[in-house]
Every structure is written in C-alpha cells, then in structure tokens.
Scaffold this active site. Structure first.
Site, PDB file in Angstrom:
ATOM      1  N   SER A 139       0.870  -1.186   0.000  1.00 41.15           N
ATOM      2  CA  SER A 139       0.000   0.000   0.000  1.00 41.15           C
ATOM      3  C   SER A 139       0.901   1.227   0.000  1.00 41.15           C
ATOM      4  O   SER A 139       2.079   1.125   0.391  1.00 41.15           O
ATOM      5  CB  SER A 139      -0.852  -0.012   1.278  1.00 41.15           C
ATOM      6  OG  SER A 139      -1.481   1.244   1.484  1.00 41.15           O
ATOM      7  N   TYR A 152      -2.004  -1.169  10.424  1.00 40.35           N
ATOM      8  CA  TYR A 152      -1.972  -1.304   8.964  1.00 40.35           C
ATOM      9  C   TYR A 152      -0.659  -0.743   8.409  1.00 40.35           C
ATOM     10  O   TYR A 152       0.017  -1.379   7.592  1.00 40.35           O
ATOM     11  CB  TYR A 152      -3.175  -0.561   8.382  1.00 40.35           C
ATOM     12  CG  TYR A 152      -3.426  -0.777   6.913  1.00 40.35           C
ATOM     13  CD1 TYR A 152      -4.166  -1.867   6.459  1.00 40.35           C
ATOM     14  CD2 TYR A 152      -2.943   0.126   5.964  1.00 40.35           C
ATOM     15  CE1 TYR A 152      -4.416  -2.044   5.105  1.00 40.35           C
ATOM     16  CE2 TYR A 152      -3.182  -0.048   4.615  1.00 40.35           C
ATOM     17  CZ  TYR A 152      -3.924  -1.137   4.184  1.00 40.35           C
ATOM     18  OH  TYR A 152      -4.163  -1.311   2.843  1.00 40.35           O
TER      19      TYR A 152
HETATM   20  P1  NAD Z   1     -11.405  -6.469   0.372  1.00 37.82           P
HETATM   21  O1  NAD Z   1     -11.935  -6.352   1.755  1.00 37.82           O
HETATM   22  O2  NAD Z   1     -12.258  -6.138  -0.794  1.00 37.82           O
HETATM   23  O3  NAD Z   1     -10.852  -7.943   0.112  1.00 37.82           O
HETATM   24  C1  NAD Z   1     -10.074  -8.593   1.044  1.00 37.82           C
HETATM   25  C2  NAD Z   1      -9.991 -10.040   0.669  1.00 37.82           C
HETATM   26  O4  NAD Z   1      -9.204 -10.688   1.676  1.00 37.82           O
HETATM   27  C3  NAD Z   1     -11.355 -10.745   0.662  1.00 37.82           C
HETATM   28  O5  NAD Z   1     -11.348 -11.740  -0.343  1.00 37.82           O
HETATM   29  C4  NAD Z   1     -11.407 -11.400   2.056  1.00 37.82           C
HETATM   30  O6  NAD Z   1     -12.241 -12.546   2.102  1.00 37.82           O
HETATM   31  C5  NAD Z   1      -9.947 -11.781   2.208  1.00 37.82           C
HETATM   32  N1  NAD Z   1      -9.551 -11.988   3.587  1.00 37.82           N
HETATM   33  C6  NAD Z   1      -9.692 -11.160   4.648  1.00 37.82           C
HETATM   34  N2  NAD Z   1      -9.198 -11.744   5.751  1.00 37.82           N
HETATM   35  C7  NAD Z   1      -8.740 -12.955   5.376  1.00 37.82           C
HETATM   36  C8  NAD Z   1      -8.128 -14.033   6.052  1.00 37.82           C
HETATM   37  N3  NAD Z   1      -7.885 -13.993   7.375  1.00 37.82           N
HETATM   38  N4  NAD Z   1      -7.791 -15.139   5.355  1.00 37.82           N
HETATM   39  C9  NAD Z   1      -8.057 -15.219   4.025  1.00 37.82           C
HETATM   40  N5  NAD Z   1      -8.628 -14.236   3.325  1.00 37.82           N
HETATM   41  C10 NAD Z   1      -8.965 -13.119   3.999  1.00 37.82           C
HETATM   42  O7  NAD Z   1     -10.054  -5.594   0.390  1.00 37.82           O
HETATM   43  P2  NAD Z   1      -9.196  -4.941  -0.784  1.00 37.82           P
HETATM   44  O8  NAD Z   1      -9.375  -3.471  -0.717  1.00 37.82           O
HETATM   45  O9  NAD Z   1      -9.404  -5.655  -2.072  1.00 37.82           O
HETATM   46  O10 NAD Z   1      -7.737  -5.222  -0.230  1.00 37.82           O
HETATM   47  C11 NAD Z   1      -6.890  -6.214  -0.768  1.00 37.82           C
HETATM   48  C12 NAD Z   1      -5.448  -5.853  -0.396  1.00 37.82           C
HETATM   49  O11 NAD Z   1      -5.116  -4.596  -0.985  1.00 37.82           O
HETATM   50  C13 NAD Z   1      -5.219  -5.699   1.101  1.00 37.82           C
HETATM   51  O12 NAD Z   1      -3.966  -6.238   1.447  1.00 37.82           O
HETATM   52  C14 NAD Z   1      -5.224  -4.199   1.289  1.00 37.82           C
HETATM   53  O13 NAD Z   1      -4.475  -3.814   2.407  1.00 37.82           O
HETATM   54  C15 NAD Z   1      -4.576  -3.748  -0.003  1.00 37.82           C
HETATM   55  N6  NAD Z   1      -4.831  -2.363  -0.358  1.00 37.82           N
HETATM   56  C16 NAD Z   1      -6.096  -1.906  -0.547  1.00 37.82           C
HETATM   57  C17 NAD Z   1      -6.284  -0.581  -0.902  1.00 37.82           C
HETATM   58  C18 NAD Z   1      -7.642  -0.013  -1.152  1.00 37.82           C
HETATM   59  O14 NAD Z   1      -7.744   1.214  -1.311  1.00 37.82           O
HETATM   60  N7  NAD Z   1      -8.679  -0.808  -1.247  1.00 37.82           N
HETATM   61  C19 NAD Z   1      -5.192   0.281  -1.037  1.00 37.82           C
HETATM   62  C20 NAD Z   1      -3.914  -0.215  -0.822  1.00 37.82           C
HETATM   63  C21 NAD Z   1      -3.751  -1.546  -0.491  1.00 37.82           C
END
Ligand code: NAD
Length: 256
Positions: A139, A152
C-alpha cells in the site's frame, strides 16, 4: 502475453483487488487458486469463464497451518504455484492509544505474517521448477503513514521490507519478488471507511469525494484491473530485472 500452463495463487481473491488480479491472470491463460472468505462461487464462476483451471481454498491466512495446507493442496492439484500474489488484508481505524490489541494482532497476522508464511512455503517449489513470481500487495501505507492506522501502516512497511529481503535472496534466480503500493481503490475495505465518514450526515458522495481529495490528487480511484495489468507485467520476461521494487500506483499520492 501468455501465462498458459502457469498456476497463480491469489490470497484474498473472493472480492476487491484480489479478484481483479485473479481475473487479469486468468485472462492471460493462468490456472488460478482463489482464496478468501464468503461465498466463493461467484468469483469462481467469473474467473473460470476465461478457460483455465480454477480452485478455491478457504484458508484463514492468519493461520500458518491453514496456509501450509492451502499450498500443499495447490501443489497436489495444480502441480505447483508459479505466481504467488499475497493480497489478503484487513483494516481497522483508531488512534494508537485506543487501538484494540486483538485488532493489532490480527492485522499483523493477516497483512504481514501471512506474506512470510506463504512465501517461505511457496519458494521451494518455485526454486525446484526454476521460475517464480511473488507480488505482494502492500500500500502507499507501506511507504508513508496516516493517522489512526497504526497496525496497517506497520504491517505494510513490514511487507515492503520483507519484499526486499526475498528479492535479494532470489536475486540470482528466475524468481522475482516485488510489491505494489496502491492508493485508494474502491473496494469493500475502503467502502467501510467511506461509510464511517458518512455517519455524521449520511452524504456518501461527499464522503467519497473528501476521502480522495485529502490524499489522492487525481481525485479518481485506482482500479483492481489496473493492478491486475501490473501483476501481468511483473510476471513477464520484460520484468525479470524488476526486483525488490515497491511500485506506487496512487493517483499522485506520494508525489506530494
Ligand atoms: P477487500 O476487503 O475487498 O478484500 C479482502 C480479501 O481478503 C477478501 O477476499 C477477504 O475474504 C480476504 N480476507 C480477509 N481476511 C482474510 C483471512 N484472514 N484469510 C483469508 N482471506 C482473507 O479488500 P481490498 O481493498 O481488495 O484489499 C486487498 C489488499 O489490498 C489488502 O492487502 C489491502 O491492504 C490492499 N490495499 C487496498 C487498498 C484499497 O484502497 N482498497 C489500497 C492499498 C492496499
């Protein structure tokens, strides 16, 4: 490019960024092992449309034992993992002196320790086959801080450090390890933060605009598909000397 014959495991791919990346990999011909909570059937159907073999393992990535089982299953059923995308992650927002200890522990386990466990368990197979790609979804919060995101930000900085070490330990092989550092992407994880901001006046549009305006100069969300395209590039021969990078994709967030 074609990833025909390659298998990718994307953690947390039942929604959001992970699902977008899985779709890009499947479009390029890869077989996919999906992972994540909730009903996986919609994700499986969507990914399977692209013709490759698709499986789902429900491992909770906060458990090293379940990660080990997921990787052993993938090796048995798919012949190995060629592309590992460590994507699963959660968020909790609170000031550090009010941060619930159990939320700290689960964010470190899911967002950081799972990357270590999946990597250490997938690497031997990549080494024996002589090729591999590891892409960690960090991130912008792996590179800069923001208030109320202690766990985080700590976890994501850790992911970038781990990425560099794995890149160095594999530097003379055909295995690369890199991190992507997205800014805001509109997924359920971010929608929760928008909902929280809108609690005061119920104006979701304004909450969304304010969230972008504070940090992301483009005023537009990054899309899961754009991150998927970058994973494809990092999986290509053209990227074979991209090693240990922390590539921000953030609408200008870090340019400020
Ligand atoms: P999201 O909540 O849409 O998806 C998260 C996914 O992780 C889901 O499939 C959920 O079921 C799974 N998950 C959660 N806990 C879990 C566990 N204990 N075991 C297995 N699976 C698990 O989130 P997202 O926004 O798609 O985030 C995905 C990644 O991207 C994360 O690492 C997040 O930190 C990173 N990220 C997101 C953003 C953003 O703006 N959305 C920005 C930077 C980084």
């Amino acid at each position: 490019m074609s990833l025909q014959g390659k298998t990718a495991l994307v953690t947390g791919s039942t929604s959001g960024i992970g699902l977008g990346i899985a779709l890009s990999l499947a479009k390029a011909g890869a077989n996919l092992v999906l992972n994540g909570f909730g009903d996986a059937s919609a994700a499986i159907t969507e990914v399977a449309k692209h013709g490759g073999k698709v499986g789902h393992h429900p491992a909770d990535v906060s458990s090293p034992e379940q990660i080990a089982e997921m990787i052993a299953n993938a090796e048995r059923d798919f012949g190995g993992i060629d592309i590992l995308v460590n994507n699963a992650g959660i968020q909790h927002v609170a000031p550090v002196d009010e941060f619930p200890v159990e939320r700290w522990d689960s964010i470190i386990a899911i967002n950081l320790s799972s990357v270590f466990h999946a990597t250490r368990l997938a690497l031997p197979g990549m080494r024996s086959r002589g090729w591999g790609r590891i892409v960690n979804i960090a991130s912008v919060h792996g590179l800069v801080g923001s208030v109320n995101k202690a766990a985080y930000v700590a976890a994501k900085h850790g992911v970038i450090g781990l990425t560099k070490v794995v890149a160095l330990e594999t530097a003379t092989t055909n295995i690369t390890c890199n991190a992507l550092c997205p800014g805001w992407v509109l997924t359920p994880l971010v929608q929760q933060q928008i909902d929280q901001r809108a609690l005061a006046d119920g104006d979701l549009d304004r909450a969304r605009r304010d969230l972008l305006a504070e940090k992301q100069p483009s005023l537009e969300f990054v899309t899961p598909g754009q991150l998927g395209e970058l994973v494809l590039f990092l999986s290509s021969d053209a990227a074979s000397q991209v090693r240990g990078a922390a590539w921000n994709v953030d609408g200008g967030w870090l340019a400020q």
